[in-house]
Scaffold this motif. Structure first.
Motif, PDB file in Angstrom:
ATOM      1  N   VAL A 139       0.839  -1.201   0.000  1.00 37.13           N
ATOM      2  CA  VAL A 139       0.000   0.000   0.000  1.00 37.13           C
ATOM      3  C   VAL A 139       0.873   1.249   0.000  1.00 37.13           C
ATOM      4  O   VAL A 139       0.619   2.210  -0.744  1.00 37.13           O
ATOM      5  CB  VAL A 139      -0.946  -0.006   1.214  1.00 37.13           C
ATOM      6  CG1 VAL A 139      -1.680   1.322   1.341  1.00 37.13           C
ATOM      7  CG2 VAL A 139      -1.951  -1.149   1.104  1.00 37.13           C
ATOM      8  N   LEU A 140       1.903   1.264   0.858  1.00 32.28           N
ATOM      9  CA  LEU A 140       2.799   2.415   0.935  1.00 32.28           C
ATOM     10  C   LEU A 140       3.515   2.656  -0.389  1.00 32.28           C
ATOM     11  O   LEU A 140       3.654   3.810  -0.829  1.00 32.28           O
ATOM     12  CB  LEU A 140       3.814   2.180   2.057  1.00 32.28           C
ATOM     13  CG  LEU A 140       4.751   3.335   2.401  1.00 32.28           C
ATOM     14  CD1 LEU A 140       3.956   4.520   2.923  1.00 32.28           C
ATOM     15  CD2 LEU A 140       5.786   2.906   3.438  1.00 32.28           C
ATOM     16  N   ALA A 141       3.953   1.595  -1.053  1.00 32.35           N
ATOM     17  CA  ALA A 141       4.631   1.747  -2.340  1.00 32.35           C
ATOM     18  C   ALA A 141       3.696   2.291  -3.404  1.00 32.35           C
ATOM     19  O   ALA A 141       4.098   3.097  -4.253  1.00 32.35           O
ATOM     20  CB  ALA A 141       5.211   0.402  -2.773  1.00 32.35           C
ATOM     21  N   ALA A 142       2.423   1.867  -3.369  1.00 28.17           N
ATOM     22  CA  ALA A 142       1.467   2.348  -4.363  1.00 28.17           C
ATOM     23  C   ALA A 142       1.123   3.817  -4.133  1.00 28.17           C
ATOM     24  O   ALA A 142       0.999   4.596  -5.092  1.00 28.17           O
ATOM     25  CB  ALA A 142       0.197   1.499  -4.314  1.00 28.17           C
ATOM     26  N   GLY A 146       6.846   5.874  -7.479  1.00 28.77           N
ATOM     27  CA  GLY A 146       7.965   6.589  -8.080  1.00 28.77           C
ATOM     28  C   GLY A 146       8.907   7.227  -7.084  1.00 28.77           C
ATOM     29  O   GLY A 146       9.954   7.744  -7.489  1.00 28.77           O
ATOM     30  N   SER A 147       8.587   7.179  -5.797  1.00 30.18           N
ATOM     31  CA  SER A 147       9.431   7.805  -4.790  1.00 30.18           C
ATOM     32  C   SER A 147      10.514   6.837  -4.329  1.00 30.18           C
ATOM     33  O   SER A 147      10.576   5.681  -4.754  1.00 30.18           O
ATOM     34  CB  SER A 147       8.587   8.257  -3.598  1.00 30.18           C
ATOM     35  OG  SER A 147       8.028   7.133  -2.940  1.00 30.18           O
ATOM     36  N   LEU A 148      11.371   7.328  -3.403  1.00 27.27           N
ATOM     37  CA  LEU A 148      12.413   6.480  -2.861  1.00 27.27           C
ATOM     38  C   LEU A 148      11.818   5.317  -2.070  1.00 27.27           C
ATOM     39  O   LEU A 148      12.332   4.186  -2.112  1.00 27.27           O
ATOM     40  CB  LEU A 148      13.338   7.312  -1.958  1.00 27.27           C
ATOM     41  CG  LEU A 148      14.488   6.567  -1.281  1.00 27.27           C
ATOM     42  CD1 LEU A 148      15.425   5.965  -2.327  1.00 27.27           C
ATOM     43  CD2 LEU A 148      15.249   7.487  -0.336  1.00 27.27           C
ATOM     44  N   THR A 149      10.710   5.568  -1.363  1.00 23.99           N
ATOM     45  CA  THR A 149      10.036   4.505  -0.615  1.00 23.99           C
ATOM     46  C   THR A 149       9.566   3.393  -1.541  1.00 23.99           C
ATOM     47  O   THR A 149       9.721   2.206  -1.241  1.00 23.99           O
ATOM     48  CB  THR A 149       8.843   5.089   0.162  1.00 23.99           C
ATOM     49  OG1 THR A 149       9.303   6.126   1.026  1.00 23.99           O
ATOM     50  CG2 THR A 149       8.145   4.020   0.980  1.00 23.99           C
ATOM     51  N   ASP A 150       8.999   3.782  -2.669  1.00 24.98           N
ATOM     52  CA  ASP A 150       8.541   2.799  -3.642  1.00 24.98           C
ATOM     53  C   ASP A 150       9.704   1.973  -4.169  1.00 24.98           C
ATOM     54  O   ASP A 150       9.605   0.734  -4.289  1.00 24.98           O
ATOM     55  CB  ASP A 150       7.832   3.528  -4.790  1.00 24.98           C
ATOM     56  CG  ASP A 150       7.258   2.572  -5.827  1.00 24.98           C
ATOM     57  OD1 ASP A 150       7.002   1.398  -5.476  1.00 24.98           O
ATOM     58  OD2 ASP A 150       7.062   2.999  -6.980  1.00 24.98           O
ATOM     59  N   GLN A 151      10.824   2.608  -4.435  1.00 24.53           N
ATOM     60  CA  GLN A 151      11.990   1.889  -4.947  1.00 24.53           C
ATOM     61  C   GLN A 151      12.546   0.913  -3.910  1.00 24.53           C
ATOM     62  O   GLN A 151      12.927  -0.214  -4.245  1.00 24.53           O
ATOM     63  CB  GLN A 151      13.081   2.888  -5.359  1.00 24.53           C
ATOM     64  CG  GLN A 151      12.687   3.828  -6.482  1.00 24.53           C
ATOM     65  CD  GLN A 151      12.350   3.086  -7.768  1.00 24.53           C
ATOM     66  OE1 GLN A 151      12.953   2.059  -8.081  1.00 24.53           O
ATOM     67  NE2 GLN A 151      11.399   3.608  -8.529  1.00 24.53           N
ATOM     68  N   ILE A 152      12.544   1.314  -2.636  1.00 23.24           N
ATOM     69  CA  ILE A 152      13.053   0.439  -1.578  1.00 23.24           C
ATOM     70  C   ILE A 152      12.176  -0.801  -1.446  1.00 23.24           C
ATOM     71  O   ILE A 152      12.672  -1.933  -1.329  1.00 23.24           O
ATOM     72  CB  ILE A 152      13.138   1.210  -0.243  1.00 23.24           C
ATOM     73  CG1 ILE A 152      14.231   2.282  -0.320  1.00 23.24           C
ATOM     74  CG2 ILE A 152      13.404   0.258   0.912  1.00 23.24           C
ATOM     75  CD1 ILE A 152      14.290   3.177   0.902  1.00 23.24           C
ATOM     76  N   VAL A 153      10.848  -0.610  -1.454  1.00 21.28           N
ATOM     77  CA  VAL A 153       9.925  -1.737  -1.337  1.00 21.28           C
ATOM     78  C   VAL A 153      10.097  -2.688  -2.518  1.00 21.28           C
ATOM     79  O   VAL A 153      10.088  -3.917  -2.355  1.00 21.28           O
ATOM     80  CB  VAL A 153       8.478  -1.234  -1.236  1.00 21.28           C
ATOM     81  CG1 VAL A 153       7.488  -2.399  -1.294  1.00 21.28           C
ATOM     82  CG2 VAL A 153       8.270  -0.448   0.050  1.00 21.28           C
ATOM     83  N   ARG A 154      10.285  -2.152  -3.693  1.00 26.82           N
ATOM     84  CA  ARG A 154      10.450  -2.995  -4.875  1.00 26.82           C
ATOM     85  C   ARG A 154      11.769  -3.758  -4.841  1.00 26.82           C
ATOM     86  O   ARG A 154      11.848  -4.923  -5.266  1.00 26.82           O
ATOM     87  CB  ARG A 154      10.353  -2.139  -6.130  1.00 26.82           C
ATOM     88  CG  ARG A 154       8.977  -1.516  -6.326  1.00 26.82           C
ATOM     89  CD  ARG A 154       8.925  -0.558  -7.499  1.00 26.82           C
ATOM     90  NE  ARG A 154       9.030  -1.253  -8.770  1.00 26.82           N
ATOM     91  CZ  ARG A 154       9.013  -0.648  -9.963  1.00 26.82           C
ATOM     92  NH1 ARG A 154       8.896   0.686 -10.023  1.00 26.82           N
ATOM     93  NH2 ARG A 154       9.098  -1.337 -11.069  1.00 26.82           N
TER      94      ARG A 154
END
Length: 357
Positions: A139-142, A146-154
């Protein structure tokens, strides 16, 4: 007059159609289950015949006289044509008879009843860890696409898909057991409690908590937490990726725009509206992840000496105990089929749109 009769006949046929439709769906569902299970039986049977292991030699050894080998071969039905052997195999499987284990000299089904609860306990805790962390991370990544958080989760998910589990298991044992001493040694329970603790369900942690044996529960927890966390991490990788995908699809829908136009808070839109709709297909994902952990915990159980079905199949395979190997494989396959069908039923119950199909 004819118009009235036709209308009456159509009215009378509607209740019959309402009764026939669920019955037809039930028949179709039963046919799918039977066909899938029969296919599983066929695969396991022919694998057992293709593998270059003579079950008679596994039972008697290579020094047994020819007369004894011929007698055992007849008792096992191996002298019959292949189609008769398959019919006999299907009949025995439906009656729960998978033969006798060469390694333990017990009935294979009795061995499976003894070891399968350990696998269920390990996979269940792993799924709880993976779901409890994977859904919020997805949920946080969605939300922060495109943010740094999304990249870390991926990246976390990518590592979970890429790193071999046996390597990660050995590394985690070296760090958390050998170096830091945070977890207990491989196994399921400490030697001090192995013979004094009595489990009624086969689920040690649940039984210890239910009986109020807090010292035993803590010992069992220290044994299970590391392998369960590893399985949970691999479950997290799959669940977080799918949650992110489902949430991105929901956040782009028109009802989200309408909810924001009404002035609803972003937290309520995400957790009460978008996640609620994404939870319908997510139930299937979690169920399949749980089935995969039940099926794929062989290496984890081997590394951690966890006395579950995976370790039982591995030891049986190393000792050419094909009755145990095929019986365990069949039970895991049947469990996977059952969970898959259950998730499909839950999907149909939770999604109203499927009732109109």
């Amino acid at each position: 007059m004819s118009t009235t009769v036709a209308a009456a006949s159509r009215t009378g046929s509607r209740p019959a159609a309402r009764l026939w439709r669920p019955l037809l769906g039930l028949i179709r569902f039963a046919a799918v289950v039977a066909t899938t299970f029969l296919g599983l039986l066929a695969v396991t049977f022919f694998i057992g015949r293709v593998i270059p292991v003579d079950p008679v030699l596994a039972v008697l050894g290579d020094r047994a006289p020819a007369s004894a080998m011929e007698r055992v071969r007849e008792e096992m039905g191996l002298n019959l044509p292949l189609w008769q052997q398959f019919v006999l195999y299907v009949r025995q499987a439906f009656s729960g008879d998978f033969g006798t284990s060469v390694l333990t000299t017990n009935a294979v089904m009795d061995d499976i009843r003894r070891v399968f609860p350990a696998t269920i306990e390990l996979a269940t805790l792993g799924t709880l860890i993976g779901t409890g962390l994977g859904v919020p991370l997805g949920v946080l990544a969605a939300v922060k696409r495109g943010s740094l958080t999304d990249q870390i989760v991926r990246v976390i998910g990518l590592v979970g898909y890429s790193v071999p589990i046996f390597w990660l298991a050995l590394l985690s044992l070296l760090i958390f057991y050998a170096r830091l001493g945070w977890v207990a040694y491989p196994g399921r329970i400490g030697v001090a409690f192995e013979y004094s603790f009595t489990s009624t369900t086969g689920l040690y942690l649940l039984d210890a908590l239910w009986q109020g044996e807090w010292e035993v529960a803590w010992d069992v927890f220290r044994h299970i937490i590391l392998p369960a966390s590893l399985l949970g991490y691999f479950s997290l990788a799959y669940i977080s990726r799918m949650t992110r995908s489902f949430m991105l699809n929901e956040l782009g829908q028109e009802y989200i725009v309408a909810a924001r136009a009404k002035g609803l808070s972003e937290a309520r839109i995400i957790w009460c509206h978008a996640l609620r709709n994404a939870a319908v297909p997510l139930v299937t994902v979690i169920a399949l992840s749980y089935a995969n952990l039940l099926e794929g915990s062989v290496l984890t159980e081997t590394v951690f000496s966890w006395p579950g079905l995976g370790l039982y199949i591995t030891n049986s395979l190393q000792n050419a105990d094909m009755n145990a190997v095929l019986g365990g494989t069949l039970v895991i396959g049947a469990t996977f089929i059952g969970i898959n069908l259950l998730s499909d039923l839950l999907y149909r119950l939770l999604d109203p749109r499927t009732h109109a199909r």
